[in-house]
Design an enzyme around this catalytic site. Sequence first.
Site, mmCIF file in Angstrom:
data_model
loop_
_atom_site.group_PDB
_atom_site.id
_atom_site.type_symbol
_atom_site.label_atom_id
_atom_site.label_comp_id
_atom_site.label_asym_id
_atom_site.label_seq_id
_atom_site.Cartn_x
_atom_site.Cartn_y
_atom_site.Cartn_z
ATOM 1 C CG HIS A 28 -8.049 -19.743 13.062
ATOM 2 N ND1 HIS A 28 -8.153 -19.335 14.208
ATOM 3 C CD2 HIS A 28 -8.638 -18.857 12.367
ATOM 4 C CE1 HIS A 28 -8.469 -18.238 14.383
ATOM 5 N NE2 HIS A 28 -8.796 -17.799 13.406
ATOM 6 N N PRO A 80 -0.750 -11.637 15.963
ATOM 7 C CG PRO A 80 -0.340 -9.888 17.561
ATOM 8 C CD PRO A 80 -0.094 -11.163 17.320
ATOM 9 C CG LEU A 81 -2.274 -12.392 10.609
ATOM 10 C CD1 LEU A 81 -3.075 -12.020 9.579
ATOM 11 C CD2 LEU A 81 -1.483 -13.660 10.763
ATOM 12 N N GLY A 85 -2.147 -13.426 4.951
ATOM 13 C CA GLY A 85 -2.360 -12.227 5.928
ATOM 14 C C GLY A 85 -1.136 -11.565 6.341
ATOM 15 C CG ASN A 128 -4.802 -20.583 2.250
ATOM 16 O OD1 ASN A 128 -5.258 -19.369 2.135
ATOM 17 N ND2 ASN A 128 -4.529 -20.906 3.434
ATOM 18 C CB ILE A 160 -8.841 -18.890 2.068
ATOM 19 C CG1 ILE A 160 -9.411 -19.599 0.977
ATOM 20 C CG2 ILE A 160 -9.862 -18.477 3.008
ATOM 21 C CD1 ILE A 160 -10.650 -19.054 0.392
ATOM 22 C CG HIS A 193 -9.611 -18.591 7.854
ATOM 23 N ND1 HIS A 193 -8.413 -18.484 7.669
ATOM 24 C CD2 HIS A 193 -9.850 -17.517 8.888
ATOM 25 C CE1 HIS A 193 -7.681 -17.509 8.409
ATOM 26 N NE2 HIS A 193 -8.636 -16.985 9.172
ATOM 27 C CD GLU A 210 9.515 4.939 11.956
ATOM 28 O OE1 GLU A 210 10.248 5.779 11.718
ATOM 29 O OE2 GLU A 210 9.031 3.975 10.932
ATOM 30 C CG HIS A 240 13.878 14.531 18.775
ATOM 31 N ND1 HIS A 240 15.182 13.818 18.855
ATOM 32 C CD2 HIS A 240 14.346 15.764 17.999
ATOM 33 C CE1 HIS A 240 15.975 14.282 18.071
ATOM 34 N NE2 HIS A 240 15.662 15.288 17.671
ATOM 35 C CG HIS A 244 7.972 15.113 13.661
ATOM 36 N ND1 HIS A 244 7.166 15.308 12.835
ATOM 37 C CD2 HIS A 244 9.149 14.709 13.128
ATOM 38 C CE1 HIS A 244 7.683 14.827 11.520
ATOM 39 N NE2 HIS A 244 8.857 14.580 12.005
#
Length: 684
Positions: free
Chosen positions: A32, A121-122, A162, A191, A193, A267, A421, A471, A483
């Site tokens: 990138h 991972p964004l 992102g 940007n 994009i 990109h 979480e 739990h 749950h």
Amino acid sequence: MSQFVPSASDAGCVATIRTLAADVVGKANSGHPGAPMGMAAIAHVLFSRFFNANPKSAKWYNRDRFVLSNGHACALQYILLHLLGYKLSIDDLKAFRQVDSITPGHPEAGHTDGIEVTTGPLGQGFANGVGFGIAQAHLAAVYNKEGFDLINNYTYVFTGDGCLMEGVASEAASLAGHLQLGNLIYLYDDNHISIDGDTAVAFTENVEQRFLAYGWQVLHVDNGDSDLEGIYNAIVEAKKEKKKPTIIRVRTTIGYGSKQQGTHGVHGAPLKADDIVALKTKFGFPANETFHVPKETYDAYAEIGARGAALEREWNALLSAYGQKYPKEHAELTRRISGKLPDGWEKSLPVYTPKDAAQASRKLSEIVLTAITPVLPDMIGGSADLTGSNLTRTKAMIDFQPDSTGLGTYKGTYIRFGVREHAMGAIANGIHAYGGFIPFIGTFLNFVSYAAGAVRLSALSKHQVIWVATHDSIGLGEDGPTHQPIETAAHFRAMPNIDFWRPADGNETSAAYYVALSRRQTPSILSLSRQNLPNLEGSTLEVASKGGYVLHEEQGEDITIVSSGSEVSIVLEAAQKLKAEGIKARIVSLPCWSVFDQQPVEYRLSVLRSGAPILSVEALATLGWSKYSHEQFGLAGWGASGPYKEVYAKFGLTGPNIAVIAKKVVDFYKKKGGEVVSPLVKAL
């Protein structure tokens, strides 16, 4: 620092970053280039004017922390590390995205000198930064004294569109605003994009108004391509605000200087050869020379490194003087920085006998925390709005809160994460990455799945984060299938470098904490029951620490039943019923597969030995148990709502029914004939 002073080398340094970004991605034919080229001016101003770090001592404790949350732009970070003098050569830049290089496709902590956290991972890096801010604020409150401003670093985070679309960033930003973390400065690469094109197709919110609502200071720079003074002034203003985190929206042009600048074409794909030539010509660089770095650029960045080295020397002298005046605090702080645990801490772990009362393993966890946190100040933690259910807050704990709220203090070690979480997991990764902390965080096991992205990065990055996941089965009863975790254990047991513990009693719970705290590069999930569990004859902290052991031995057995957690006491009941019918059943408790797998093969084969069929029993999905058993009994579908004993009965998880199942297994293998070989006996 109040006024921007331009340097003759500024333009050349920014151009160097842009042309190197084109070359790095171009040689790899992958990556990138756009964001590194667009953010070059921001990066240069930050690192040349503000960032305090020593490239020759990457782990200096009071260094400023830098997080590239938009990790796909890692060519930018690698270029900066090279120019600053970290252990990253020009040849390493040329090996970008190649096998076994130290410049992988996204930044990896522990793999490359100077990388604080693994991103890609964004949104994860955005939340990691909040963890850094919490860590600094807490240590400053605990250890700083008048005249000794020991821990005062800033955390700077680069983030993009992102990241800001991801929910984990929103969760983390909300908490950071509440906690008034004025040590955080985020620079938003606005940007417009993303991979799909202009962000107008999906992301049209007013980001500035959103962050104002979170309680952040919001600043902006309209020309992030070349307005070095504007970028400088914004960071200066950010540092003046001590009660709020700051986000600076910097309007940039992705791929600045390229023929495709401002489009998504730059990109995630290399620039074409003629575009790279034109780019270099535009900036006055040799058009046909690759990886060209002017001497003036190297000299400018060497000065930045020298500044950092001087700052570390000054800090070391301050730390030494601190030790003379505050020897106790100095000893504790330096121990924590070194990553060592206090001598003898494990002696505080509770141990049990079968005469002790039955208790839920979540309660047993609380008893452990009550015993060990006074001797382990390294532990800081909290819950995602389930404190009373997870039992993660001991009576002695103080909440981590700004003093102004009247709810606690930054000296506190208990964090109210709220119903967040995913951010909780990612923030805990940041706290651990800061150094000197072992975070513990609580929610229901089912909702650890909400945070799976953060858990995965814990495991990949070797962050010692302890999940208190209560739990943990259909045993939670009335809350029902929404749950009740069925598949969750299989997911996390399959994940590399994470210990998934499901203790059956008090000694096994203590063992889970002992191993979780001892394994300094492995996160752990402690899967804990809501219902009471009896303390078992034959369990000890020592044997449970092996991850699996023989709880009830029989010679000449007809069957071995292996189980974990709340079902171990059930299979023991089944063994007694089988014994009354003349069937010998050995019982094995297997609280942690990954730890058991690391034991010597001879030990593992002595626990799960050949000679008789092995049946596994667990109130979860059976996926994975075939590694340890010939036959598996568990849940084939979702659970049910109702009192837990009735739910267990509905699915056949009772002593009498397990005895019936076991007899079927024994009869089948007797009729089948032949040698029964342990499932652990494999060619590979």
